[in-house]
Design a protein around this motif. Sequence first.
Motif, PDB file in Angstrom:
ATOM      1  N   LEU A 157       1.630  -7.595  -2.384  1.00  0.00           N
ATOM      2  CA  LEU A 157       2.361  -6.428  -2.875  1.00  0.00           C
ATOM      3  C   LEU A 157       1.687  -5.844  -4.110  1.00  0.00           C
ATOM      4  CD1 LEU A 157       6.065  -7.636  -2.453  1.00  0.00           C
ATOM      5  CD2 LEU A 157       4.953  -5.776  -1.196  1.00  0.00           C
ATOM      6  N   LEU A 158       1.380  -6.696  -5.059  1.00  0.00           N
ATOM      7  CA  LEU A 158       0.740  -6.211  -6.287  1.00  0.00           C
ATOM      8  C   LEU A 158      -0.651  -5.662  -5.984  1.00  0.00           C
ATOM      9  CD1 LEU A 158       1.721  -9.006  -8.852  1.00  0.00           C
ATOM     10  CD2 LEU A 158       2.643  -6.682  -8.731  1.00  0.00           C
ATOM     11  N   GLU A 159      -1.387  -6.362  -5.145  1.00  0.00           N
ATOM     12  CA  GLU A 159      -2.742  -5.901  -4.833  1.00  0.00           C
ATOM     13  C   GLU A 159      -2.721  -4.576  -4.090  1.00  0.00           C
ATOM     14  OE1 GLU A 159      -4.979  -8.949  -2.898  1.00  0.00           O
ATOM     15  OE2 GLU A 159      -5.610  -9.763  -4.854  1.00  0.00           O
ATOM     16  N   GLY A 160      -1.674  -4.367  -3.322  1.00  0.00           N
ATOM     17  CA  GLY A 160      -1.545  -3.084  -2.639  1.00  0.00           C
ATOM     18  C   GLY A 160      -1.246  -1.948  -3.604  1.00  0.00           C
ATOM     19  N   GLY A 161      -0.832  -2.310  -4.795  1.00  0.00           N
ATOM     20  CA  GLY A 161      -0.580  -1.274  -5.789  1.00  0.00           C
ATOM     21  C   GLY A 161       0.877  -1.050  -6.106  1.00  0.00           C
ATOM     22  N   SER A 162       1.725  -1.847  -5.504  1.00  0.00           N
ATOM     23  CA  SER A 162       3.154  -1.668  -5.743  1.00  0.00           C
ATOM     24  C   SER A 162       3.613  -2.542  -6.899  1.00  0.00           C
ATOM     25  CB  SER A 162       3.930  -2.046  -4.481  1.00  0.00           C
ATOM     26  OG  SER A 162       5.321  -1.991  -4.733  1.00  0.00           O
ATOM     27  N   LYS A 163       4.449  -1.985  -7.751  1.00  0.00           N
ATOM     28  CA  LYS A 163       5.176  -2.834  -8.672  1.00  0.00           C
ATOM     29  C   LYS A 163       6.209  -3.622  -7.876  1.00  0.00           C
ATOM     30  CE  LYS A 163       4.435   0.309 -12.539  1.00  0.00           C
ATOM     31  NZ  LYS A 163       4.993   0.995 -13.727  1.00  0.00           N
ATOM     32  N   VAL A 164       6.595  -4.769  -8.410  1.00  0.00           N
ATOM     33  CA  VAL A 164       7.482  -5.656  -7.664  1.00  0.00           C
ATOM     34  C   VAL A 164       8.709  -5.993  -8.507  1.00  0.00           C
ATOM     35  CG1 VAL A 164       7.725  -7.939  -6.611  1.00  0.00           C
ATOM     36  CG2 VAL A 164       5.597  -6.649  -6.315  1.00  0.00           C
ATOM     37  N   ILE A 165       9.876  -5.826  -7.890  1.00  0.00           N
ATOM     38  CA  ILE A 165      11.128  -6.262  -8.508  1.00  0.00           C
ATOM     39  C   ILE A 165      11.743  -7.306  -7.594  1.00  0.00           C
ATOM     40  CG2 ILE A 165      13.455  -5.547  -9.172  1.00  0.00           C
ATOM     41  CD1 ILE A 165      12.278  -2.803  -9.892  1.00  0.00           C
ATOM     42  N   ASP A 166      11.715  -8.551  -8.064  1.00  0.00           N
ATOM     43  CA  ASP A 166      12.260  -9.629  -7.241  1.00  0.00           C
ATOM     44  C   ASP A 166      13.723  -9.846  -7.604  1.00  0.00           C
ATOM     45  OD1 ASP A 166      12.638 -11.781  -5.569  1.00  0.00           O
ATOM     46  OD2 ASP A 166      11.821 -13.238  -6.998  1.00  0.00           O
ATOM     47  N   ILE A 167      14.590  -9.610  -6.623  1.00  0.00           N
ATOM     48  CA  ILE A 167      16.026  -9.760  -6.883  1.00  0.00           C
ATOM     49  C   ILE A 167      16.440 -11.232  -6.784  1.00  0.00           C
ATOM     50  CG2 ILE A 167      18.335  -9.039  -6.073  1.00  0.00           C
ATOM     51  CD1 ILE A 167      17.235  -6.311  -5.496  1.00  0.00           C
ATOM     52  N   ALA A 168      15.589 -12.072  -6.209  1.00  0.00           N
ATOM     53  CA  ALA A 168      15.868 -13.511  -6.157  1.00  0.00           C
ATOM     54  C   ALA A 168      15.237 -14.213  -7.367  1.00  0.00           C
ATOM     55  CB  ALA A 168      15.360 -14.083  -4.844  1.00  0.00           C
ATOM     56  N   ALA A 169      15.119 -15.527  -7.279  1.00  0.00           N
ATOM     57  CA  ALA A 169      14.836 -16.332  -8.478  1.00  0.00           C
ATOM     58  C   ALA A 169      13.377 -16.710  -8.670  1.00  0.00           C
ATOM     59  CB  ALA A 169      15.678 -17.605  -8.416  1.00  0.00           C
ATOM     60  N   ARG A 192       0.820  -1.224   0.000  1.00  0.00           N
ATOM     61  CA  ARG A 192       0.000   0.000   0.000  1.00  0.00           C
ATOM     62  C   ARG A 192       0.847   1.264   0.000  1.00  0.00           C
ATOM     63  NH1 ARG A 192      -3.042  -2.710   4.016  1.00  0.00           N
ATOM     64  NH2 ARG A 192      -1.881  -1.551   5.582  1.00  0.00           N
ATOM     65  N   ASP A 193       1.955   1.218   0.727  1.00  0.00           N
ATOM     66  CA  ASP A 193       2.757   2.436   0.918  1.00  0.00           C
ATOM     67  C   ASP A 193       3.742   2.711  -0.216  1.00  0.00           C
ATOM     68  OD1 ASP A 193       1.491   2.508   3.317  1.00  0.00           O
ATOM     69  OD2 ASP A 193       3.239   2.008   4.541  1.00  0.00           O
ATOM     70  N   SER A 194       3.917   1.747  -1.110  1.00  0.00           N
ATOM     71  CA  SER A 194       5.044   1.855  -2.052  1.00  0.00           C
ATOM     72  C   SER A 194       4.569   1.865  -3.498  1.00  0.00           C
ATOM     73  CB  SER A 194       5.993   0.658  -1.861  1.00  0.00           C
ATOM     74  OG  SER A 194       6.296   0.467  -0.485  1.00  0.00           O
ATOM     75  N   ASP A 195       5.284   2.587  -4.325  1.00  0.00           N
ATOM     76  CA  ASP A 195       5.066   2.483  -5.769  1.00  0.00           C
ATOM     77  C   ASP A 195       5.865   1.329  -6.358  1.00  0.00           C
ATOM     78  OD1 ASP A 195       3.441   4.872  -5.946  1.00  0.00           O
ATOM     79  OD2 ASP A 195       5.291   5.987  -5.579  1.00  0.00           O
ATOM     80  N   VAL A 196       6.960   1.019  -5.721  1.00  0.00           N
ATOM     81  CA  VAL A 196       7.764  -0.111  -6.160  1.00  0.00           C
ATOM     82  C   VAL A 196       8.402  -0.757  -4.946  1.00  0.00           C
ATOM     83  CG1 VAL A 196       9.831   1.315  -6.577  1.00  0.00           C
ATOM     84  CG2 VAL A 196       9.588  -0.887  -7.745  1.00  0.00           C
ATOM     85  N   THR A 197       8.453  -2.085  -4.970  1.00  0.00           N
ATOM     86  CA  THR A 197       9.069  -2.817  -3.872  1.00  0.00           C
ATOM     87  C   THR A 197      10.134  -3.743  -4.429  1.00  0.00           C
ATOM     88  OG1 THR A 197       6.993  -2.772  -2.631  1.00  0.00           O
ATOM     89  CG2 THR A 197       8.666  -4.375  -1.924  1.00  0.00           C
ATOM     90  N   PHE A 198      11.337  -3.601  -3.898  1.00  0.00           N
ATOM     91  CA  PHE A 198      12.418  -4.521  -4.232  1.00  0.00           C
ATOM     92  C   PHE A 198      12.407  -5.636  -3.193  1.00  0.00           C
ATOM     93  CE2 PHE A 198      14.728  -1.900  -7.311  1.00  0.00           C
ATOM     94  CZ  PHE A 198      14.142  -0.661  -7.081  1.00  0.00           C
ATOM     95  N   VAL A 199      12.309  -6.879  -3.652  1.00  0.00           N
ATOM     96  CA  VAL A 199      12.335  -8.008  -2.722  1.00  0.00           C
ATOM     97  C   VAL A 199      13.677  -8.711  -2.874  1.00  0.00           C
ATOM     98  CG1 VAL A 199      11.152 -10.061  -1.905  1.00  0.00           C
ATOM     99  CG2 VAL A 199       9.851  -8.246  -3.044  1.00  0.00           C
ATOM    100  N   SER A 200      14.440  -8.667  -1.804  1.00  0.00           N
ATOM    101  CA  SER A 200      15.780  -9.252  -1.844  1.00  0.00           C
ATOM    102  C   SER A 200      15.905 -10.272  -0.732  1.00  0.00           C
ATOM    103  CB  SER A 200      16.823  -8.135  -1.695  1.00  0.00           C
ATOM    104  OG  SER A 200      18.116  -8.649  -1.884  1.00  0.00           O
ATOM    105  N   LEU A 201      15.215 -11.383  -0.930  1.00  0.00           N
ATOM    106  CA  LEU A 201      15.183 -12.454   0.067  1.00  0.00           C
ATOM    107  C   LEU A 201      15.722 -13.727  -0.577  1.00  0.00           C
ATOM    108  CD1 LEU A 201      11.604 -11.816   1.512  1.00  0.00           C
ATOM    109  CD2 LEU A 201      13.785 -11.243   2.599  1.00  0.00           C
TER     110      LEU A 201
END
Lengths: 349, 349, 349, 349
Positions: free
Chosen positions: D90-102, D69-78
């Motif tokens: 994350l997507l439903e909250g409205g954030s684009k998602v960049i997954d740094i993992a696989a 909800r709070d972010s326009d983009v979220t980097f996930v580095s897990l």
Amino acid sequence: MEKIRASVIGASGYGGAEAVRLLATHPQIDIVHVTADSQKGREMSNLYPNLRRYVDQTMIEADAEAIGRDSDVTFVSLPSGKAMHMVLPLLEGGSKVIDIAADFRLHDASLYPVWYKFEHVAPTYLGEAVYGLPELHRDEIRDTRLLANPGCYPAASLLAILPLIRSGKTQTSGIVIDAKSGVSGAGRGGGGGFGYAEVNENLSAYSVTAHNHTAEIEQELTAAAGGDGPVRVVFTPHLVPMTRGILATAYVPLAQELPEAEALALYDDMYADEPFVRVLHDALPQTKATLGSNYCDVTVRVNPRTQTAIAIAAIDNLGRGAAGQAVQNMNLMFDLPEATGLAFPGVFP
Amino acid sequence: MEKIRASVIGASGYGGAEAVRLLATHPQIDIVHVTADSQKGREMSNLYPNLRRYVDQTMIEADAEAIGRDSDVTFVSLPSGKAMHMVLPLLEGGSKVIDIAADFRLHDASLYPVWYKFEHVAPTYLGEAVYGLPELHRDEIRDTRLLANPGCYPAASLLAILPLIRSGKTQTSGIVIDAKSGVSGAGRGGGGGFGYAEVNENLSAYSVTAHNHTAEIEQELTAAAGGDGPVRVVFTPHLVPMTRGILATAYVPLAQELPEAEALALYDDMYADEPFVRVLHDALPQTKATLGSNYCDVTVRVNPRTQTAIAIAAIDNLGRGAAGQAVQNMNLMFDLPEATGLAFPGVFP
Amino acid sequence: MEKIRASVIGASGYGGAEAVRLLATHPQIDIVHVTADSQKGREMSNLYPNLRRYVDQTMIEADAEAIGRDSDVTFVSLPSGKAMHMVLPLLEGGSKVIDIAADFRLHDASLYPVWYKFEHVAPTYLGEAVYGLPELHRDEIRDTRLLANPGCYPAASLLAILPLIRSGKTQTSGIVIDAKSGVSGAGRGGGGGFGYAEVNENLSAYSVTAHNHTAEIEQELTAAAGGDGPVRVVFTPHLVPMTRGILATAYVPLAQELPEAEALALYDDMYADEPFVRVLHDALPQTKATLGSNYCDVTVRVNPRTQTAIAIAAIDNLGRGAAGQAVQNMNLMFDLPEATGLAFPGVFP
Amino acid sequence: MEKIRASVIGASGYGGAEAVRLLATHPQIDIVHVTADSQKGREMSNLYPNLRRYVDQTMIEADAEAIGRDSDVTFVSLPSGKAMHMVLPLLEGGSKVIDIAADFRLHDASLYPVWYKFEHVAPTYLGEAVYGLPELHRDEIRDTRLLANPGCYPAASLLAILPLIRSGKTQTSGIVIDAKSGVSGAGRGGGGGFGYAEVNENLSAYSVTAHNHTAEIEQELTAAAGGDGPVRVVFTPHLVPMTRGILATAYVPLAQELPEAEALALYDDMYADEPFVRVLHDALPQTKATLGSNYCDVTVRVNPRTQTAIAIAAIDNLGRGAAGQAVQNMNLMFDLPEATGLAFPGVFP
């Protein structure tokens, strides 16, 4: 001659494993037990692959009674505060004990809570234990069954400062020891901030004003100063991005004029017959010259502008600062030639 | 706004190349010339492949007259003793001059033969030159056309000690500075004992009692001490197996009691508004936190047992210790916001 | 038994100095001469401070005639192209010769201009010289007076690939050897791009498609393949930020199915009685396990998806890759137990 | 223009922290949340001291709904296998998602159990996710809300091989990728064998025949090969004693003659307009030239003796191999100039 049966408690740590490495090629030693509670059941040479073909033991859990019975000498290489719980069964079993940690280094039991944050549970042994710096206590070492192996920083610091402090020509306060160590001094495993990525290309001080090695440095310097003491030092260790090696740079204010040549002569005199101290005149100590060996390289310079002697010593923290020193002490305790198993140069470059 | 035309004399060395790196992304700078007599005709980005796409200049031979005419500011990054031969044509050509070496740091020309083993050929400029530590001389820096950029060790040492010495609560003798530097401080090329194989996994002191940075440290500390001086220091540099970074550990005897919190407050006060000094309270400086940046991390601890303050500073020797500092000074000299082109954190890990 | 008189020509380089280190503690050796034209008059232990107390020789200029007369064996550790000028006087003087460089490794003189860019001046000796990999040529080594010590990369590469190529179950083309070396392989001094600051935290390939070690690798693999050859390899070396160590990763296309267990059995069979090859089953070779020693750790894995065997070998480039191997060969040439003076584990960590 | 609100999940790890470093100076970004379950409550700049003055956030526990909800983009580095549980909120909250993992790199869900040992819980997103190598998929990246950031090894390997494989002049089998990485690729903390003392001065292969990055390399190469595939590779990673950097050396068998100049032209053509790929003609890639930056340096050499092309790429594994690439992708996803916040050279030396 029958071989000496030796065991190493805490063989998975760097200090213990270095003891195993040295004992494995020592001509008078049979290794009996190697213990590591956290690694029990694992082959020693799986954790330390350099030891393939030299050590076929599997690490077992430490049983001080059994080890004491089976061994002529036991090296205890555990975190400080552990060996004091084992000394009784080990000695009663008939084994001599060489503690590579700090449990028997301080004569005054009251210093343990101050510097090590634990109460000593076997203070009666503190009087019996001998501080194992041969250059200071060779005769007592020969006769003891309980040997307190010096700390890595104190080994370098004491060898650097002793000739000065014994001369009576220095002050006993205002001494600064700025020491730098490779990372193996922090123990195996790399946790807690010792991972490669963060230690590499990095340098920092730690334990400023509070490192527990301060206590044994002051104890031995005070004794060496005779009545001039007590000696107090500022001791600051630093973490350097290298695996092995300690360099101690000591700043000692002079009480009277001391030309550099005379200062060097103090070192030549004290260390003339020492098998493992090399006094440098025309070069400065570098840790790499001692890597993998039991040597301490030492020198002194005098800064007349500020009336300060600058004494510098280099050792391998796992060699002269731990396991090499321990084997040298063992040789003395068993009337072997002092350099047995240690007469080889370091690896350079 | 028209861009400032900047040239770098001695761009093939590490300090000069770091200046080029910083100038290449500085929004107000056009790089005009980069010189390196030994590398003339070679593309800058061939020798420093990080600069591909950022610097398309070819290194040329240094012609001070031409460069002085073509440039608004010239960074001179040559071995000490060279810049003093160039200052006249550079200034006459109309360029401001920032000397990254030592030729204009000492106010007293008679100290050059003592510490640097050369006679100064342009002593009249020593009075005009400003010692470029903004925390000490910001206003003079703004007004000068000849800037003496501090040495790498002095930058760290002075930022560590200044708040103490200014307080009047310390002694002015008995000060020890034990400094440790990465290898890039020795310059590019790796000759003369700086090859990887011998520096790696090695640690040693050098220039004991005789390092020429001692002179500028004492000059600036003496001035900062007001009438209490002259300040004399023992300064000992060490070579550490890392590329970048200096850690200076300074031991300053106290003249009166100074609780640690009060000591820290001295640092907070002096550096409160400084853009590139970060005072640490709960952590100790580590060089890696400054790598690639212009920051100096600094703290102080007090050892009441020995009445000593221990001040520690970390910098990148090529950043705050050379080119970063030089760009900060340039910003001041051209009335730019002081952090222009330098407002980025270091690379960690 | 009278001791063997040994000399080292080129003792100031890393390979030569490692030979001196090993000879200094070899129980059957008296070191007679150590030479280094560029360092003549300097004490060996001044340049290699680890050798203090072990080597008191001063380096002299190389006089092949005198050295040949005074020595039972001479180690020549010079850049390739030098030893071929010395072999005649050395042999005529009565000394056996161990060339640590490449002058006698290739049987076919016409390959020298191709790979080494020089014409061979003593081609008649190429037939007499024995390629000193004991695992291949032990009997010939015992009988020769002219020993061509393998290159560092070939030592690791051959020990990795030989069991496969001998089995006849692989292809003889399409073989890739990706090798990685510590910096000491580039020789002492650190010039020409091997300075610490640039090698540290850096990694690159070099001599892509053109490294001269390719020739001896193909020569020995072709011979080992019997009639299946000639064997051709792509060999790419890399420079790694460490002082010692070579890791060779070899990719060998299979000609028929080969389960991993069978592949490992090939290694167990070939190396069962070898004193200095350790076949790993449950671990992968790491260079540090061999540091300072003469061991080669080797293993093989099979990738059935791509029908490729991946063979990996680790050595110390100055040990098994140069001086250690040379001493092992000397032991064979003088009918000493093969491991004399080499029976110690590496330094780890 | 209003700033983009960005959050980083997994900010305590090296990849996440590098994203925070880059976002902290990105002119269009406001950092909203940084999370690290294991470090919650700790200041980001305490763990990453380079970030003092740049990041004042405290690490919090990851709450995907709130962050979405709070972010326009979220980097996930897990670690891989975590992001797939967060993508929906994350997507439903409205954030684009960049997954740094696989978790979203492989199009075929059935490959996850094979290579990653887990069943994918959100396979419907695999079709939507875009593989974030701009040189291959720039247009799709602009339009996606779910970005699968390439692995560190694949980024280097693909950029090395793609021009060759696209040309149709190589074979699609027999390809070998020998890759070498600095230790930061193993993640923060240094446990499990990544302690400094054991990694330093050491080199080894790992995950031989089984590294999970093989899957995405083959996926992208097969697609690039058009109908010529499927492409199969042998991929072997190695651990190198340095903090940052990947060098991928790829060996590609040729299907027809390909002169080196023509091979280089393939690279010039493909990467002519690429902002972060630098094709080298007269030099070989070295990792240090990319340190701290988003650049990939690449070249190719041809070995006509064996009909093999050798392609080499160097990147910073945390830059082009993780966070730098992620920011480049973010720029594309938000219609910013592609190099925003990334237009600076690496740190050298």
